[in-house]
Motif scaffolding. Sequence first.
Motif, PDB file in Angstrom:
ATOM      1  N   ILE A 106      -2.607 -17.152  -0.037  1.00  0.00           N
ATOM      2  CA  ILE A 106      -4.122 -16.963   0.800  1.00  0.00           C
ATOM      3  C   ILE A 106      -4.395 -16.192   1.137  1.00  0.00           C
ATOM      4  CG2 ILE A 106      -6.477 -17.566   1.326  1.00  0.00           C
ATOM      5  CD1 ILE A 106      -6.255 -20.999   0.571  1.00  0.00           C
ATOM      6  N   CYS A 107      -4.890 -15.150   1.458  1.00  0.00           N
ATOM      7  CA  CYS A 107      -4.848 -13.972   2.037  1.00  0.00           C
ATOM      8  C   CYS A 107      -5.907 -13.614   2.415  1.00  0.00           C
ATOM      9  CB  CYS A 107      -4.049 -12.447   2.112  1.00  0.00           C
ATOM     10  SG  CYS A 107      -4.039 -11.408   2.756  1.00  0.00           S
ATOM     11  N   ASP A 108      -6.462 -12.883   3.909  1.00  0.00           N
ATOM     12  CA  ASP A 108      -8.271 -12.702   4.208  1.00  0.00           C
ATOM     13  C   ASP A 108      -8.193 -11.195   2.797  1.00  0.00           C
ATOM     14  OD1 ASP A 108      -8.264 -14.640   6.028  1.00  0.00           O
ATOM     15  OD2 ASP A 108      -8.279 -13.473   7.518  1.00  0.00           O
ATOM     16  N   LEU A 109      -9.323 -11.006   2.160  1.00  0.00           N
ATOM     17  CA  LEU A 109      -9.790 -10.129   1.478  1.00  0.00           C
ATOM     18  C   LEU A 109      -8.857  -8.589   2.226  1.00  0.00           C
ATOM     19  CD1 LEU A 109     -10.298  -9.423  -1.382  1.00  0.00           C
ATOM     20  CD2 LEU A 109     -13.159  -9.794  -0.523  1.00  0.00           C
ATOM     21  N   ASP A 110      -9.342  -8.515   3.830  1.00  0.00           N
ATOM     22  CA  ASP A 110      -9.048  -6.931   4.430  1.00  0.00           C
ATOM     23  C   ASP A 110      -8.432  -6.811   5.273  1.00  0.00           C
ATOM     24  OD1 ASP A 110      -9.850  -9.454   6.208  1.00  0.00           O
ATOM     25  OD2 ASP A 110      -9.452  -7.642   7.683  1.00  0.00           O
ATOM     26  N   ASN A 161       9.429  -4.603  13.985  1.00  0.00           N
ATOM     27  CA  ASN A 161      11.170  -4.832  13.942  1.00  0.00           C
ATOM     28  C   ASN A 161      12.426  -4.931  12.942  1.00  0.00           C
ATOM     29  OD1 ASN A 161      10.576  -5.417  16.816  1.00  0.00           O
ATOM     30  ND2 ASN A 161      10.326  -7.296  16.663  1.00  0.00           N
ATOM     31  N   GLY A 162      11.970  -3.732  11.711  1.00  0.00           N
ATOM     32  CA  GLY A 162      12.881  -3.629  10.853  1.00  0.00           C
ATOM     33  C   GLY A 162      12.464  -4.658   9.204  1.00  0.00           C
ATOM     34  N   LEU A 163      11.006  -5.696  10.142  1.00  0.00           N
ATOM     35  CA  LEU A 163      10.561  -6.656   8.773  1.00  0.00           C
ATOM     36  C   LEU A 163       9.908  -5.480   7.915  1.00  0.00           C
ATOM     37  CD1 LEU A 163      10.586  -8.679   7.130  1.00  0.00           C
ATOM     38  CD2 LEU A 163       8.513 -10.129   8.815  1.00  0.00           C
ATOM     39  N   VAL A 164       9.242  -5.806   7.039  1.00  0.00           N
ATOM     40  CA  VAL A 164       7.970  -4.886   6.098  1.00  0.00           C
ATOM     41  C   VAL A 164       8.004  -5.890   5.517  1.00  0.00           C
ATOM     42  CG1 VAL A 164       7.247  -2.997   4.554  1.00  0.00           C
ATOM     43  CG2 VAL A 164       9.543  -2.658   6.164  1.00  0.00           C
ATOM     44  N   ILE A 165       5.972  -6.243   4.822  1.00  0.00           N
ATOM     45  CA  ILE A 165       5.414  -7.060   4.457  1.00  0.00           C
ATOM     46  C   ILE A 165       4.832  -6.141   3.541  1.00  0.00           C
ATOM     47  CG2 ILE A 165       4.530  -9.265   4.586  1.00  0.00           C
ATOM     48  CD1 ILE A 165       6.421 -10.045   6.569  1.00  0.00           C
ATOM     49  N   ASN A 166       4.814  -5.785   2.559  1.00  0.00           N
ATOM     50  CA  ASN A 166       3.397  -5.507   1.789  1.00  0.00           C
ATOM     51  C   ASN A 166       2.684  -6.797   1.168  1.00  0.00           C
ATOM     52  OD1 ASN A 166       4.151  -2.574   1.504  1.00  0.00           O
ATOM     53  ND2 ASN A 166       5.791  -3.639   0.248  1.00  0.00           N
ATOM     54  N   LEU A 167       1.316  -6.911   1.436  1.00  0.00           N
ATOM     55  CA  LEU A 167       0.170  -7.900   1.160  1.00  0.00           C
ATOM     56  C   LEU A 167      -0.798  -6.992  -0.044  1.00  0.00           C
ATOM     57  CD1 LEU A 167      -0.967  -8.647   4.556  1.00  0.00           C
ATOM     58  CD2 LEU A 167       0.998  -9.848   3.097  1.00  0.00           C
ATOM     59  N   THR A 168       0.102  -7.050  -1.632  1.00  0.00           N
ATOM     60  CA  THR A 168      -0.036  -6.878  -2.650  1.00  0.00           C
ATOM     61  C   THR A 168      -1.859  -7.440  -3.307  1.00  0.00           C
ATOM     62  OG1 THR A 168       1.383  -7.342  -3.778  1.00  0.00           O
ATOM     63  CG2 THR A 168       2.618  -5.544  -3.331  1.00  0.00           C
ATOM     64  N   LYS A 169      -1.916  -6.704  -3.503  1.00  0.00           N
ATOM     65  CA  LYS A 169      -3.745  -7.531  -4.622  1.00  0.00           C
ATOM     66  C   LYS A 169      -2.813  -8.150  -6.402  1.00  0.00           C
ATOM     67  CE  LYS A 169      -7.627  -5.374  -7.081  1.00  0.00           C
ATOM     68  NZ  LYS A 169      -8.138  -4.133  -7.354  1.00  0.00           N
ATOM     69  N   GLU A 170      -1.872  -7.389  -6.346  1.00  0.00           N
ATOM     70  CA  GLU A 170      -0.731  -8.137  -7.573  1.00  0.00           C
ATOM     71  C   GLU A 170      -0.507  -9.944  -7.374  1.00  0.00           C
ATOM     72  OE1 GLU A 170      -1.358  -4.110  -7.845  1.00  0.00           O
ATOM     73  OE2 GLU A 170      -0.531  -5.008  -6.848  1.00  0.00           O
ATOM     74  N   TYR A 171      -0.069 -10.113  -5.982  1.00  0.00           N
ATOM     75  CA  TYR A 171       0.903 -11.422  -5.161  1.00  0.00           C
ATOM     76  C   TYR A 171      -0.517 -11.860  -4.492  1.00  0.00           C
ATOM     77  CZ  TYR A 171       3.502 -14.746  -3.160  1.00  0.00           C
ATOM     78  OH  TYR A 171       4.111 -15.761  -2.832  1.00  0.00           O
ATOM     79  N   TYR A 172      -1.126 -11.215  -3.908  1.00  0.00           N
ATOM     80  CA  TYR A 172      -2.309 -12.417  -2.848  1.00  0.00           C
ATOM     81  C   TYR A 172      -3.713 -12.137  -3.471  1.00  0.00           C
ATOM     82  CZ  TYR A 172       0.920 -13.559   0.868  1.00  0.00           C
ATOM     83  OH  TYR A 172       1.641 -13.885   2.062  1.00  0.00           O
ATOM     84  N   GLN A 173      -3.829 -11.354  -4.889  1.00  0.00           N
ATOM     85  CA  GLN A 173      -5.797 -10.926  -4.765  1.00  0.00           C
ATOM     86  C   GLN A 173      -5.576 -11.293  -6.627  1.00  0.00           C
ATOM     87  OE1 GLN A 173      -7.622  -7.566  -3.866  1.00  0.00           O
ATOM     88  NE2 GLN A 173      -9.230  -8.528  -4.329  1.00  0.00           N
ATOM     89  N   GLN A 174      -5.208 -12.812  -7.128  1.00  0.00           N
ATOM     90  CA  GLN A 174      -5.549 -12.608  -8.318  1.00  0.00           C
ATOM     91  C   GLN A 174      -6.773 -13.370  -8.171  1.00  0.00           C
ATOM     92  OE1 GLN A 174      -2.275 -15.910  -9.399  1.00  0.00           O
ATOM     93  NE2 GLN A 174      -0.566 -14.721  -8.775  1.00  0.00           N
TER      94      GLN A 174
END
Length: 87
Positions: A4-8, A17-30
């Motif tokens: 679950i991810c906040d919609l916004d 610090n070199g870490l990149v996280i993509n909060l994608t619609k495909e993963y979090y907004q089923q």
Amino acid sequence: MVDICDLDLIGSKLEQNGLVINLTKEYYQQQVIEQQEAQELLQKCDIANLVGDRIVKQALEMRLAKEISVKRIAGVPFLMIYKFQHR
């Protein structure tokens, strides 16, 4: 397991610090859910992957975790919960 991810935050790219996280619609907004449904899912699940101020705060208020367990990446709270049950 629930993710679950906040919609916004959907579509955001967090970098620290070199870490990149993509909060994608495909993963979090089923599915878009309301607070009450999120609470029900959090009560039932064995594993939860939570991202964002609102959902993490809700889990803390439900006493599913403690503040010390919350990690922040680029200022955004992340919380993973694993429930272990003895039978």
